[in-house]
Enzyme design. Structure first.
Site, PDB file in Angstrom:
ATOM      1  N   GLU A 156       9.042   1.849  14.593  1.00 40.00           N
ATOM      2  CA  GLU A 156       9.787   2.225  13.302  1.00 40.00           C
ATOM      3  C   GLU A 156       8.700   2.950  12.396  1.00 40.00           C
ATOM      4  OE1 GLU A 156      12.630  -0.146  11.880  1.00 40.00           O
ATOM      5  OE2 GLU A 156      13.406   1.333  10.360  1.00 40.00           O
ATOM      6  N   GLU A 208       9.110  -9.001   5.803  1.00 40.94           N
ATOM      7  CA  GLU A 208      10.173  -8.125   5.496  1.00 40.94           C
ATOM      8  C   GLU A 208      11.247  -9.051   5.148  1.00 40.94           C
ATOM      9  OE1 GLU A 208      11.624  -6.448   9.053  1.00 40.94           O
ATOM     10  OE2 GLU A 208      12.946  -4.800   7.951  1.00 40.94           O
TER      11      GLU A 208
HETATM   12  C1  BGC Z   1      13.394  -0.879   7.197  1.00 37.71           C
HETATM   13  C2  BGC Z   1      13.501  -1.047   5.792  1.00 37.71           C
HETATM   14  C3  BGC Z   1      14.359  -0.162   5.249  1.00 37.71           C
HETATM   15  C4  BGC Z   1      15.827  -0.416   5.775  1.00 37.71           C
HETATM   16  C5  BGC Z   1      16.773   0.526   5.369  1.00 37.71           C
HETATM   17  C6  BGC Z   1      14.803  -0.782   8.019  1.00 37.71           C
HETATM   18  O1  BGC Z   1      14.676  -0.863   9.167  1.00 37.71           O
HETATM   19  O2  BGC Z   1      12.447  -1.583   7.944  1.00 37.71           O
HETATM   20  O3  BGC Z   1      12.540  -1.504   5.071  1.00 37.71           O
HETATM   21  O4  BGC Z   1      14.518   0.125   4.066  1.00 37.71           O
HETATM   22  O5  BGC Z   1      15.731  -0.212   7.234  1.00 37.71           O
HETATM   23  O6  BGC Z   1      18.001   0.121   5.717  1.00 37.71           O
END
Ligand code: BGC
Length: 932
Positions: A497, A783
């Site tokens: 990501e 997270e």
């Molecule tokens: C990210 C988040 C992001 C989110 C949005 C994720 O995959 O890691 O931090 O803000 O998607 O929906």
């Protein structure tokens, strides 16, 4: 001068060095020394003098200004042109208030600062005569015959003659991909992953280096560049992702110019079709997957080969590429560097017999092997992960990122090795092919380090207090910032990501602004945002640079995330006093408000999908958006807030028409919000921690409805107690919950204050809470509240990073409420720490704190403790404060209410000592309202 402070730290725009600015009129800033010896009491600048020496002149031109500003003052001289340079020094005049009273404002000057230099880059396209070059055949590795999987890095070089040593030499260089560059065998600069990631189709950064010391007169010199795929052509976005998003050829552009100290120079060498190329011994180098290096295919000294040897047959002619349609700009950010080397704390064997190295800290960067020889063909495999699960490397959270580096040995020694064009998020490394029991050169704690990479911004904020777990939490927040400020502000640094998710930096911006000087870095990212938003027809893309215009997610507006276009420039303005981000983003702000889908009442369309209070603790592992709080309510609360903020921004920009328009609109939206969500009593239909906290912090009750506000605050306290002080907020509510509990509600007595609940919440370590990860041994912010489950298993959800800064937005509350340092406006409405609020609010069992911030004026320091006086004498609050020159502080002591000094005392620069009686802000520890 005896009664004037010392001037220091002359800067141009937010540029880290002044070498390679894009502005023809770079604004100038300076700070004042705040070492105690040089602190001058109550000193305020009344005017300043700048001297400018231009590149082609021996004359020193003086400029005076009656301004009391030392931040981003206008360039005083005629504009700079391309490749132009100037030296600047400054002195200021000022008075201390006692002096002013006796001498009627007779200002005394500071000493002159040292000379600081500024130099522009190549400001126009026509300044580049170099061509982008690449290999003459594709060096991509097709996988399964279907699509390009990796670009094998390429090496490019050119040998040239230099007759005499030039007084001045500059290398301007960039790449389609990521590059490293050498002159005569020496690596130039310390930057990694250059030129950095920007929205390449709109903005491509180049670096400027002074390479004078490396050039050799009277002989041949070699300029050599290695290019990897990087973000430009490598796999990005999750899953199978996207490759070649920006282009299908990797390459480089370089121009080396030399000349006399003054006057114009000449281009000594530039990338063109006279260069040659060869494949790199790095077989593949992916940001997600890691790097594979075959030492057997390496060839030594390729960066310093002489012209005779250069003709060797396996170097081939390069191909010129069309100059891309993009704006080239000198990077205004501090470079990505290795800023620290971390040694392992242990090497052990896993239950299945794997060799595991623990660095004791979750971090971002790459391993460095100091020296190792192994037989030719020997393979070393290094896998990275953030956590262990069942004693083995926990790689599942990395999803499709292999995060693996591989080295195949030749007979040569591997020395000071790190992978070149990748980075990983890791605390643990699994090493195959090297172990502590090897007979020759066994693996020891000394053989390997972790090189910590991030943009080398200036550290500006420090916080510590008497609670060790809170200090660890603060350290975790800081490490997550360091881990995710690598070229862009990313969501996470380890899985497939690593994208510039807008919501994450929106909520974390104020915390980041305290910890590091991120103005150059974030300002640069905002320019990409503006370019990509325009391209997307006014909708703020989910991630910047926008690499998902075609999915996988639908292209539509979202509150909290898209609100970044308003709230981040506003935060930068508040922290630095620079209104440029507001001006640059203003059209984007208007577009965001125009395109977001609304219902008839002007609030968000209730039907559209919203990310809302993303990842609150009740959201199931497979559905992070399924939060307790209605996502429309959360979006609507933010909508009122951003519309009010727009009115303030329009005011700053002297746009009275828009100010009036947004004030009226905000009032209309606030009324609609009340009609929809706030009962006559003041209770909020959302009735959750997030709904109540946002309503209170964004001040959404009817103006003057103190009873309603008080009822909502009491209700919030009730739910917080019922939750046994555990958190139930997600991305949207997390930075509001503690501020909401810390509000001074008029009419409330100390006993009714909710401050102790805020302390109890931040000091609780039961899951979900901020200290739960700390209890579980975390060294970065997670997270999810429970990325690691209490059982020690990794949360089964797809979104399970151990290094996300969003929930670390709580640190802003720590700096402000525990530490006591908060933003304020001065009497003229100026921001950027011209005046600031000092109001520590001790609570819980925290008995002391020390907070420091390097403002645009100099160091602000606040250190306080609560001292038991013994017997029945109670407690005393003692505080030492440093206020830098040319700024003032409004100090509100814990007994301010009692003394009728709620508005505080204004103090000027210098060191100040305060003492007052102290009473706890309520019962400690507060009790839950559950009977069990
Ligand atoms: C990210 C988040 C992001 C989110 C949005 C994720 O995959 O890691 O931090 O803000 O998607 O929906």
């Amino acid at each position: 001068m005896a009664n004037a402070p010392s001037l220091t730290d002359i800067r141009f725009e937010h540029h880290p060095t002044g070498l390679g600015v894009n502005e023809t009129r770079p604004r100038i800033s300076w700070r004042y020394e705040s070492k105690s010896a040089s602190l001058v009491k109550n000193w305020l600048q009344t005017s300043y003098e700048v001297e400018v020496k231009r590149k082609n002149s021996s004359e020193t031109k003086p400029f005076k200004s009656d301004s009391d500003s030392n931040i981003l003052v206008p360039w005083p001289d005629s504009p700079l042109t391309s490749r132009d340079a100037a030296s600047v020094r400054v002195r200021a005049f000022g008075v201390s208030s006692t002096e002013a009273a006796s001498t009627e404002g007779q200002a005394t000057p500071t000493e002159w600062s040292d000379w600081a230099s500024v130099e522009t880059g190549l400001l126009e396209r026509k300044d580049w005569s170099a061509h982008f070059i690449t290999s003459s055949k594709r060096t991509a590795l097709p996988v399964g015959g279907k699509r390009v999987e990796y670009f094998r890095p390429i090496r490019l070089r050119k040998t040239f003659r230099l007759d005499s040593k030039p007084a001045r030499s500059r290398l301007y260089i960039t790449a389609l991909g990521v590059y490293v560059v050498y002159i005569n065998g020496t690596r130039i600069g310390e930057e990694h992953m250059a030129p950095g990631w920007t929205s390449y189709r709109h903005r491509l950064q180049y670096q400027v280096y002074d390479v004078g010391d490396l050039l050799q007169a009277g002989q041949d010199n070699t300029l050599a560049i290695e290019v990897g795929e990087g973000w430009y052509a490598g796999r990005i976005v999750w899953g199978e992702g996207v490759t070649c998003f920006y282009g299908e050829e990797i390459g480089a552009l370089a121009q080396l110019e030399v000349g006399p100290e003054k006057g114009s120079g000449q281009i000594l060498v530039q990338t063109d079709d006279k260069w040659e190329w060869k494949e790199s011994p790095i077989l593949s180098s992916g940001i997600y997957d890691g790097e594979e290096y075959d030492m057997r295919q390496d060839y030594q000294d390729w960066t310093k080969i002489s012209s005779q040897e250069q003709k060797s047959s396996d170097w081939q002619a390069v191909k010129k590429l069309q100059f891309p349609e993009t704006t080239l700009l000198a990077s205004p950010c501090p470079p990505v560097k290795v800023n620290q080397l971390v040694k392992p704390v242990s090497i052990s064997e896993s239950p299945t017999g794997k060799i595991l190295i623990d660095f004791g800290q979750n971090l971002v960067g790459k391993i460095r092997i100091h020296s190792l020889s192994r037989p030719s063909g020997h393979l070393l495999t290094i896998k990275h992960a953030e956590v262990l699960e069942n004693g083995e490397l926990g790689v599942r959270p990395l999803r499709c990122a292999k995060a693996t580096d591989r080295i195949t040995f030749s007979d040569n020694i591997l020395k000071d090795y790190s992978p070149q064009f990748t980075f990983h998020g890791f605390r643990y490394v699994e090493m195959s092919g090297w172990s502590p029991s090897d007979a020759t050169e066994p693996l020891t704690l000394e053989s390997i380090s972790a090189a910590v990479m991030h943009n080398s911004m200036l550290r500006t904020g420090h916080f510590e207090c008497s609670s060790a777990p809170l200090n660890q939490l603060h350290s975790n927040v800081t490490w997550s910032l360091r881990s995710n400020f690598l070229s862009i502000p990313s969501d996470c640094p380890q899985r497939d990501e690593r994208l510039g998710w807008t919501g994450d930096i929106q909520v974390f911006g104020p915390t980041a602004s305290f910890l590091y000087d991120g103005a150059g870095f974030l300002g640069n990212w905002l320019r990409d945002l503006i370019a990509d938003q325009k391209q997307a027809g006014g909708v703020v893309p989910f991630v910047i640079p926008d690499v998902m215009p075609n999915g996988p997610w639908p292209h539509e507006s979202h509150a909290i995330w898209d609100d970044v276009v308003i709230l981040l420039p506003w935060a930068l303005y508040q922290w630095t006093g620079d209104d440029l981000p507001l001006r640059e983003c203003y059209d984007g702000m208007l577009d965001h408000l125009k395109v977001l889908p609304r219902d008839h009442d002007g609030l968000w369309d209730t039907e559209v999908w919203k990310l809302g209070d993303w990842l609150d603790p009740s959201a199931p592992p497979d559905n992070p958006a399924l939060a307790t709080t209605d996502s429309t309510l959360v979006s609507d609360a933010y909508l009122v807030h951003i519309t009010r903020t727009m009115a303030r921004i329009a005011d700053v920009l002297d746009n009275s028409k828009d100010k009036a328009r947004f004030e009226a609109e905000a009032e209309k939206l606030a009324q609609a919000f009340r009609y929809k969500y706030i009962a006559g009593s003041g209770l909020v239909v959302g009735d959750t921690q997030t709904a109540l906290a946002l309503t209170l912090v964004f001040n959404l009750h009817e103006q003057g409805d103190q009873a309603g506000r008080a009822l909502a605050a009491a209700r919030l306290a009730k739910w917080v107690k019922a939750a046994q002080f555990k958190v139930s907020t997600g991305f949207a509510g997390t930075n509001a919950i503690l501020p909401a509990l810390s509000l001074d509600l008029p009419g409330g007595t100390k006993e009714e204050s909710n401050l102790q609940y805020a302390y109890k919440m931040i000091l609780t370590d039961e899951c979900p809470s901020w200290l739960y990860p700390v209890k579980m041994g975390a060294t970065t912010t997670w997270e999810r509240w429970d990325s690691m489950l209490p059982s020690g298993e990794i949360n089964p959800g797809e979104m399970t990073s151990f290094n996300h800064y969003a929930l670390g937005s709580v640190a802003a509350w720590m700096h402000e409420t525990i530490g006591g340092l908060a933003l304020a406006e001065d009497q003229k409405g100026r921001v950027g720490w011209k005046s600031f609020r000092v109001q520590p609010r001790p609570g819980g069992d925290v008995t002391s704190a020390k907070t420091e911030y390097l403002s645009g004026y100099g160091w602000v320091r606040c250190e306080w403790q609560v001292v038991e006086l013994g017997g029945t004498k109670g407690k005393k609050f003692v505080m030492d404060l440093t206020v830098p020159a040319n700024s003032t502080a409004v100090v509100v002591l814990p007994d301010a209410d009692k003394k009728g000094q709620h508005d505080g005392l204004t103090v000027g620069s210098g060191g100040h000592h305060f003492e007052c009686r102290f009473e706890d802000p309520g019962e400690w520890p507060p009790k839950s309202n559950l009977p069990f």
